[in-house]
Design an enzyme around this catalytic site. Structure first.
Site, PDB file in Angstrom:
ATOM      1  N   ILE A   1       0.827  -1.219   0.000  1.00 28.65           N
ATOM      2  CA  ILE A   1       0.000   0.000   0.000  1.00 28.65           C
ATOM      3  C   ILE A   1       0.862   1.270   0.000  1.00 28.65           C
ATOM      4  O   ILE A   1       0.390   2.343  -0.387  1.00 28.65           O
ATOM      5  CB  ILE A   1      -0.939  -0.023   1.237  1.00 28.65           C
ATOM      6  CG1 ILE A   1      -2.160   0.839   1.007  1.00 28.65           C
ATOM      7  CG2 ILE A   1      -0.218   0.375   2.511  1.00 28.65           C
ATOM      8  CD1 ILE A   1      -3.260   0.632   2.043  1.00 28.65           C
TER       9      ILE A   1
ATOM     10  N   GLY B   1      12.811  -4.526  11.830  1.00 29.78           N
ATOM     11  CA  GLY B   1      11.882  -3.526  11.298  1.00 29.78           C
ATOM     12  C   GLY B   1      10.544  -4.097  10.874  1.00 29.78           C
ATOM     13  O   GLY B   1       9.832  -3.479  10.086  1.00 29.78           O
ATOM     14  N   GLN B   2      10.177  -5.256  11.422  1.00 29.77           N
ATOM     15  CA  GLN B   2       8.899  -5.880  11.054  1.00 29.77           C
ATOM     16  C   GLN B   2       7.749  -5.135  11.733  1.00 29.77           C
ATOM     17  O   GLN B   2       7.756  -4.960  12.948  1.00 29.77           O
ATOM     18  CB  GLN B   2       8.888  -7.358  11.469  1.00 29.77           C
ATOM     19  CG  GLN B   2       7.636  -8.102  11.023  1.00 29.77           C
ATOM     20  CD  GLN B   2       7.710  -9.605  11.324  1.00 29.77           C
ATOM     21  OE1 GLN B   2       8.603 -10.058  12.051  1.00 29.77           O
ATOM     22  NE2 GLN B   2       6.784 -10.351  10.769  1.00 29.77           N
TER      23      GLN B   2
ATOM     24  N   HIS C   1       5.975 -12.162   5.548  1.00 29.24           N
ATOM     25  CA  HIS C   1       5.849 -11.626   4.186  1.00 29.24           C
ATOM     26  C   HIS C   1       7.230 -11.382   3.622  1.00 29.24           C
ATOM     27  O   HIS C   1       8.165 -11.017   4.342  1.00 29.24           O
ATOM     28  CB  HIS C   1       5.018 -10.340   4.149  1.00 29.24           C
ATOM     29  CG  HIS C   1       5.441  -9.304   5.140  1.00 29.24           C
ATOM     30  ND1 HIS C   1       5.153  -9.385   6.484  1.00 29.24           N
ATOM     31  CD2 HIS C   1       6.143  -8.152   4.988  1.00 29.24           C
ATOM     32  CE1 HIS C   1       5.651  -8.341   7.120  1.00 29.24           C
ATOM     33  NE2 HIS C   1       6.268  -7.574   6.228  1.00 29.24           N
TER      34      HIS C   1
ATOM     35  N   HIS D   1       9.002  -8.993   0.870  1.00 24.76           N
ATOM     36  CA  HIS D   1       8.884  -7.845  -0.016  1.00 24.76           C
ATOM     37  C   HIS D   1       9.652  -8.176  -1.288  1.00 24.76           C
ATOM     38  O   HIS D   1      10.807  -8.616  -1.222  1.00 24.76           O
ATOM     39  CB  HIS D   1       9.552  -6.611   0.582  1.00 24.76           C
ATOM     40  CG  HIS D   1       8.984  -6.116   1.878  1.00 24.76           C
ATOM     41  ND1 HIS D   1       8.180  -5.003   1.964  1.00 24.76           N
ATOM     42  CD2 HIS D   1       9.117  -6.568   3.154  1.00 24.76           C
ATOM     43  CE1 HIS D   1       7.850  -4.790   3.234  1.00 24.76           C
ATOM     44  NE2 HIS D   1       8.405  -5.729   3.980  1.00 24.76           N
TER      45      HIS D   1
HETATM   46  P1  AMP Z   1       7.121  -4.753   7.358  1.00 19.93           P
HETATM   47  O1  AMP Z   1       7.308  -3.355   7.889  1.00 19.93           O
HETATM   48  O2  AMP Z   1       8.348  -5.388   6.799  1.00 19.93           O
HETATM   49  O3  AMP Z   1       6.422  -5.618   8.393  1.00 19.93           O
HETATM   50  O4  AMP Z   1       6.147  -4.618   6.106  1.00 19.93           O
HETATM   51  C1  AMP Z   1       4.780  -4.385   6.218  1.00 19.93           C
HETATM   52  C2  AMP Z   1       4.359  -3.779   4.915  1.00 19.93           C
HETATM   53  O5  AMP Z   1       2.946  -3.872   4.834  1.00 19.93           O
HETATM   54  C3  AMP Z   1       4.725  -2.299   4.740  1.00 19.93           C
HETATM   55  O6  AMP Z   1       5.579  -2.146   3.609  1.00 19.93           O
HETATM   56  C4  AMP Z   1       3.379  -1.617   4.559  1.00 19.93           C
HETATM   57  O7  AMP Z   1       3.411  -0.571   3.615  1.00 19.93           O
HETATM   58  C5  AMP Z   1       2.506  -2.773   4.082  1.00 19.93           C
HETATM   59  N1  AMP Z   1       1.074  -2.628   4.343  1.00 19.93           N
HETATM   60  C6  AMP Z   1       0.482  -2.205   5.486  1.00 19.93           C
HETATM   61  N2  AMP Z   1      -0.858  -2.229   5.353  1.00 19.93           N
HETATM   62  C7  AMP Z   1      -1.121  -2.686   4.105  1.00 19.93           C
HETATM   63  C8  AMP Z   1      -2.314  -2.928   3.351  1.00 19.93           C
HETATM   64  N3  AMP Z   1      -3.546  -2.722   3.882  1.00 19.93           N
HETATM   65  N4  AMP Z   1      -2.207  -3.379   2.079  1.00 19.93           N
HETATM   66  C9  AMP Z   1      -0.989  -3.583   1.535  1.00 19.93           C
HETATM   67  N5  AMP Z   1       0.181  -3.391   2.193  1.00 19.93           N
HETATM   68  C10 AMP Z   1       0.120  -2.938   3.450  1.00 19.93           C
END
Ligand code: AMP
Ligand code: ZN
Length: 113
Positions: free
Chosen positions: A31, A92-93, A99, A101
């Protein structure tokens, strides 16, 4: 997990732009993209991180990597890309559902911040 953001995306309770889906894996656009291509690849089952993946569902690792390869091809990331799985506070999770990236479409710096 009913209060997990990504479990709710899997269930369709929260919308996401889906790029790939199989029985066990889902990929959707981040997002808040940090690169021209920024896709999140997740297992549909709730696992917190790569440690839980290796402990409880190691065969899913193959399916996740296979999906990453297919998505990178579909997105035509021929000059390269980066896979990141931030793990825990120091990693940084921010979302505690495993997931990966996929970041691509520009050169990546090293070391990461
Ligand atoms: P992390 O910080 O590695 O845990 O990654 C979490 C990721 O989820 C971040 O890059 C956010 O931008 C992404 N994110 C959070 N909410 C959503 C959402 N509703 N749809 C898609 N991505 C999201
Ligand atoms: Zn979850």
């Amino acid at each position: 997990m009913s209060d997990c953001l990504f479990c709710n995306i899997v269930k369709g309770h929260i919308p996401a732009k889906r790029l790939f889906e199989s029985e066990s894996v889902l990929a959707f656009l981040d997002i808040d993209p940090k690169a021209p291509s920024h896709v999140l690849v997740i297992p549909k089952v709730h696992l917190a991180n790569v440690i839980e993946l290796s402990k409880y569902a190691p065969s899913l690792s193959f399916e996740l990597m296979d999906a990453i390869g297919s998505i990178a091809s579909t997105l035509n990331l021929t000059s390269g890309f980066r896979i990141v799985s931030n793990t825990g506070d120091d990693g940084g999770q921010t979302v505690h559902h495993l997931h990966f990236h996929i970041l691509g479409g520009r050169p990546m710096g090293w070391p990461p911040g």
